[in-house]
Design an enzyme around this catalytic site. Structure first.
Site, PDB file in Angstrom:
ATOM      1  N   LYS A  33       0.835  -1.208   0.000  1.00 44.20           N
ATOM      2  CA  LYS A  33       0.000   0.000   0.000  1.00 44.20           C
ATOM      3  C   LYS A  33       0.868   1.256   0.000  1.00 44.20           C
ATOM      4  CE  LYS A  33      -1.569   1.516   4.110  1.00 44.20           C
ATOM      5  NZ  LYS A  33      -1.376   2.907   4.536  1.00 44.20           N
ATOM      6  N   ASN A  34       1.867   1.290   0.879  1.00 37.63           N
ATOM      7  CA  ASN A  34       2.645   2.519   1.051  1.00 37.63           C
ATOM      8  C   ASN A  34       3.652   2.752  -0.070  1.00 37.63           C
ATOM      9  OD1 ASN A  34       1.155   3.117   3.275  1.00 37.63           O
ATOM     10  ND2 ASN A  34       2.712   2.492   4.774  1.00 37.63           N
ATOM     11  N   CYS A  87      -4.040  13.355  13.479  1.00 38.95           N
ATOM     12  CA  CYS A  87      -4.195  11.953  13.136  1.00 38.95           C
ATOM     13  C   CYS A  87      -4.156  11.145  14.431  1.00 38.95           C
ATOM     14  CB  CYS A  87      -3.036  11.591  12.207  1.00 38.95           C
ATOM     15  SG  CYS A  87      -2.812   9.862  11.917  1.00 38.95           S
ATOM     16  N   ARG A 108       1.769  14.665  13.265  1.00 42.16           N
ATOM     17  CA  ARG A 108       2.157  14.461  11.867  1.00 42.16           C
ATOM     18  C   ARG A 108       2.114  15.738  11.015  1.00 42.16           C
ATOM     19  NH1 ARG A 108      -0.470   8.960   9.731  1.00 42.16           N
ATOM     20  NH2 ARG A 108       1.321   9.016   8.352  1.00 42.16           N
ATOM     21  N   LEU A 134       8.302  19.505   6.790  1.00 36.99           N
ATOM     22  CA  LEU A 134       9.501  19.095   6.043  1.00 36.99           C
ATOM     23  C   LEU A 134       9.229  19.050   4.538  1.00 36.99           C
ATOM     24  CD1 LEU A 134      10.794  16.226   8.368  1.00 36.99           C
ATOM     25  CD2 LEU A 134      11.489  18.629   8.320  1.00 36.99           C
ATOM     26  N   ASP A 170       5.232   0.610  11.908  1.00 32.94           N
ATOM     27  CA  ASP A 170       3.993  -0.027  11.434  1.00 32.94           C
ATOM     28  C   ASP A 170       3.880  -1.491  11.867  1.00 32.94           C
ATOM     29  OD1 ASP A 170       3.288   2.344  10.268  1.00 32.94           O
ATOM     30  OD2 ASP A 170       3.814   1.761   8.228  1.00 32.94           O
ATOM     31  N   ARG A 180      -8.454  -0.394   5.053  1.00 32.61           N
ATOM     32  CA  ARG A 180      -7.541   0.588   4.445  1.00 32.61           C
ATOM     33  C   ARG A 180      -6.211  -0.052   4.077  1.00 32.61           C
ATOM     34  NH1 ARG A 180      -7.087   6.236   7.414  1.00 32.61           N
ATOM     35  NH2 ARG A 180      -5.738   6.461   5.610  1.00 32.61           N
TER      36      ARG A 180
HETATM   37  C1  EPZ Z   1       4.693   6.865   6.240  1.00 30.69           C
HETATM   38  O1  EPZ Z   1       3.999   7.959   6.793  1.00 30.69           O
HETATM   39  C2  EPZ Z   1       3.709   5.707   6.169  1.00 30.69           C
HETATM   40  N1  EPZ Z   1       2.595   6.095   5.312  1.00 30.69           N
HETATM   41  C3  EPZ Z   1       3.245   5.343   7.569  1.00 30.69           C
HETATM   42  O2  EPZ Z   1       2.403   4.204   7.473  1.00 30.69           O
HETATM   43  C4  EPZ Z   1       4.463   4.998   8.423  1.00 30.69           C
HETATM   44  O3  EPZ Z   1       4.040   4.750   9.749  1.00 30.69           O
HETATM   45  C5  EPZ Z   1       5.459   6.149   8.404  1.00 30.69           C
HETATM   46  O4  EPZ Z   1       5.813   6.485   7.037  1.00 30.69           O
HETATM   47  C6  EPZ Z   1       6.760   5.830   9.142  1.00 30.69           C
HETATM   48  O5  EPZ Z   1       7.348   4.695   8.586  1.00 30.69           O
HETATM   49  C7  EPZ Z   1       2.718   6.012   3.988  1.00 30.69           C
HETATM   50  O6  EPZ Z   1       3.750   5.610   3.454  1.00 30.69           O
HETATM   51  C8  EPZ Z   1       1.537   6.365   3.164  1.00 30.69           C
HETATM   52  P1  EPZ Z   1       6.988  10.186   8.087  1.00 30.69           P
HETATM   53  P2  EPZ Z   1       4.610   9.434   6.717  1.00 30.69           P
HETATM   54  O7  EPZ Z   1       6.917  11.470   7.330  1.00 30.69           O
HETATM   55  O8  EPZ Z   1       5.324   9.600   5.438  1.00 30.69           O
HETATM   56  C9  EPZ Z   1       7.426  13.534  11.499  1.00 30.69           C
HETATM   57  C10 EPZ Z   1       0.488   2.867   7.934  1.00 30.69           C
HETATM   58  O9  EPZ Z   1       0.003   2.369   8.988  1.00 30.69           O
HETATM   59  N2  EPZ Z   1       7.309  14.534  10.406  1.00 30.69           N
HETATM   60  O10 EPZ Z   1       8.142   9.285   7.863  1.00 30.69           O
HETATM   61  O11 EPZ Z   1       3.518  10.384   7.045  1.00 30.69           O
HETATM   62  C11 EPZ Z   1       6.131  12.766  11.711  1.00 30.69           C
HETATM   63  O12 EPZ Z   1       5.216  13.468  12.515  1.00 30.69           O
HETATM   64  C12 EPZ Z   1       1.049   4.293   7.935  1.00 30.69           C
HETATM   65  O13 EPZ Z   1       0.514   2.279   6.844  1.00 30.69           O
HETATM   66  C13 EPZ Z   1       7.470  15.871  10.688  1.00 30.69           C
HETATM   67  O14 EPZ Z   1       7.709  16.273  11.857  1.00 30.69           O
HETATM   68  O15 EPZ Z   1       5.632   9.365   7.923  1.00 30.69           O
HETATM   69  C14 EPZ Z   1       6.649  11.492  12.343  1.00 30.69           C
HETATM   70  O16 EPZ Z   1       6.856  11.700  13.730  1.00 30.69           O
HETATM   71  C15 EPZ Z   1       0.800   5.024   9.219  1.00 30.69           C
HETATM   72  N3  EPZ Z   1       7.338  16.776   9.667  1.00 30.69           N
HETATM   73  C16 EPZ Z   1       8.001  11.288  11.648  1.00 30.69           C
HETATM   74  O17 EPZ Z   1       8.354  12.551  11.101  1.00 30.69           O
HETATM   75  C17 EPZ Z   1       7.089  16.395   8.383  1.00 30.69           C
HETATM   76  O18 EPZ Z   1       6.978  17.267   7.500  1.00 30.69           O
HETATM   77  C18 EPZ Z   1       8.007  10.252  10.522  1.00 30.69           C
HETATM   78  O19 EPZ Z   1       6.923  10.540   9.646  1.00 30.69           O
HETATM   79  C19 EPZ Z   1       6.939  15.020   8.100  1.00 30.69           C
HETATM   80  C20 EPZ Z   1       7.063  14.107   9.135  1.00 30.69           C
END
Ligand code: EPZ
Length: 431
Positions: A22-23, A128, A133, A137, A318, A410
């Site tokens: 999915k991701n 969320c 989230r 960045l 995850d 989902r």
């Molecule tokens: C991806 O989310 C995945 N989703 C998530 O899977 C997964 O848990 C996550 O990566 C971590 O591996 C998809 O790929 C669609 P991040 P993403 O940006 O990209 C912080 C599932 O269950 N952050 O790596 O949103 C953020 O808050 C889902 O399938 C900022 O501070 O995750 C988090 O603490 C849930 N500012 C950390 O970074 C930003 O601009 C990592 O988030 C972006 C992120």
């Protein structure tokens, strides 16, 4: 709303076909916006989030068509679905709140729209269940490529009338989504872009290989240092989506809990090494087979193991809830630390209602294994927490009802069918 009813206590035996990730599928679908030609993706899982991304792209004007059935090696359709995406005519560069609020990954259209059309307006995703989230960045990175970005009225309003320009982006923390948005945007920027401290998840590597197939020039694929040499345009391509490592790990955790032996088909051990190492340490056998991975646990009880969630190649956030379900019935204690999201222990109070002994201290959960859980009605507020309760139900004596099954839909295709085929007593109750 549908519910899942299950009775625990049976070992799992058989094979389970793993679908495409999915991701990986979500950013790959967004990448179709980078070209006017057709992008064909195969091994696409049949999931609610994929339908939401298709809906978002269609309202931008992308022509989306799908063929093939759900992936199932036993039924002769191991390839999953194939989806054809053509962004030849774009009608709107606006991603509205009504769709973005349903799925945060919608923000992945920002980079491609801005890079190809010089403008994009994307709703801020908002809070969320698993954490705040933010998307700061993503915005910081696109600004470094010359975009003018304002956040107004709940929308990210981005412009780059003369196109994006290559630049150096050093991410202060690892972000999967921000790396994906920047990687896609940089393929059409003028000049060279360097992404430092980039995420290295297999889904990013998959996206990078698809972009290369579309004509992009990317060095350092698979590393935390990506260099992208921008091109004036990209072309169509065909790409097969990488297997879903979280679906793989989830079924591996199910076998750890239930015992028995299951072969997971169409998947790869190198995608889940951090998880398989922990499951081995806990007493499971995990081995590569010609068709995927076999996992088994015979006789002895699971042993408690400690782990910390981290960006890839560390232990995936995850998979935290699912392995916690396994640890709840292990011998001894397990210290589980969540370092990615600040609110990802929502499953703990529900597991406690099933008899688990778990104490949360800040970002860590101390799980003291109990000999057995007892079935209960439960519900959770996100996808992985929901599936962890299904796994806990498989370990529990008596009946468990998991409510709010739409979370599962989902991210897991035919979850109950796949588990039932291996002997689990599980069924979906339709409302
Ligand atoms: C991806 O989310 C995945 N989703 C998530 O899977 C997964 O848990 C996550 O990566 C971590 O591996 C998809 O790929 C669609 P991040 P993403 O940006 O990209 C912080 C599932 O269950 N952050 O790596 O949103 C953020 O808050 C889902 O399938 C900022 O501070 O995750 C988090 O603490 C849930 N500012 C950390 O970074 C930003 O601009 C990592 O988030 C972006 C992120």
């Amino acid at each position: 709303m549908d519910r899942i009813r299950l009775r625990g206590g049976r070992p799992l035996e058989g094979s389970i076909a793993i679908g495409g990730a999915k991701n990986a599928a979500l950013p790959l679908m967004a990448a179709s916006l980078l070209t006017g030609d057709t992008l064909t993706l195969s091994n696409v899982p049949h999931l609610a989030d994929i339908a939401t991304m298709a809906q978002l792209l269609q309202q931008h004007g992308v022509d989306v068509s799908m063929d093939g059935g759900p992936g199932n090696a036993d039924r002769g359709t191991p390839e999953g679905r194939t989806i054809h995406l053509s962004a030849a005519k774009i009608e709107s560069t606006l991603a509205p709140y009504d769709i973005v609020r349903k799925m945060r990954a919608s923000v992945l259209v920002l980079g491609p729209l801005l890079a190809r059309f010089g403008e994009a307006e994307v709703s801020l995703p908002g809070g969320c269940a698993i954490g705040t989230r933010p998307v700061d960045l993503h915005i910081m990175g696109l600004k470094a490529l010359g975009a003018e970005i304002n956040v107004e009225n709940g929308y990210i309003k981005a412009r780059a009338p003369k196109g994006l320009k290559g630049g150096v982006v050093r991410f202060p923390m690892v972000s999967v989504g921000a790396t994906e948005n920047l990687l896609m945007a940089a393929t059409l920027a003028e000049g060279t872009t360097v992404l430092e401290n980039a995420a290295r998840e297999p889904e990013i590597t998959d996206l990078a290989y698809c972009l290369v197939a579309m004509g992009a020039m990317i060095d350092g694929i698979g590393s935390e240092h990506l260099t992208i040499h921008g091109k004036p345009s990209l072309h169509g391509a065909q790409h097969r989506i990488v297997p879903d490592r979280i679906e793989t790990g989830t079924f591996a955790a199910a076998v750890a809990i239930c015992g028995g032996r299951v072969e997971l088909l169409n998947t790869r051990l190198d995608l889940i090494e951090s998880v398989s190492d922990k499951l081995r340490e806990a007493g499971c056998d995990v081995e590569e087979t010609a068709r995927g991975i076999a996992i088994g646990r015979n006789g002895s009880r699971l042993k408690g193991v400690d782990f910390l969630t981290q960006p890839f190649p560390g232990f995936p956030t995850d998979m935290q809830a699912q392995v916690m379900a396994a640890m709840s019935v292990a011998e001894g204690a397990s210290m589980i630390t969540e370092s990615i999201f600040e609110n990802r222990f929502m499953h703990v109070p529900e597991m406690a209602r099933m008899g688990a002994n778990i104490v949360v201290h800040g970002a860590s959960a101390l799980v003291r294994g109990v000999p057995k859980l007892t079935g209960a009605p439960v519900m959770a507020t996100d996808l992985r927490a929901s599936v962890s309760l299904v796994l806990a139900g498989l370990a529990a004596e008596g009946e468990t009802i998991v409510n709010r099954v739409y979370h599962l839909d989902r991210g897991y295709e035919r979850l109950e069918e796949k588990l039932a085929a291996c002997g689990a007593q599980i069924e979906r109750l339709k409302d």
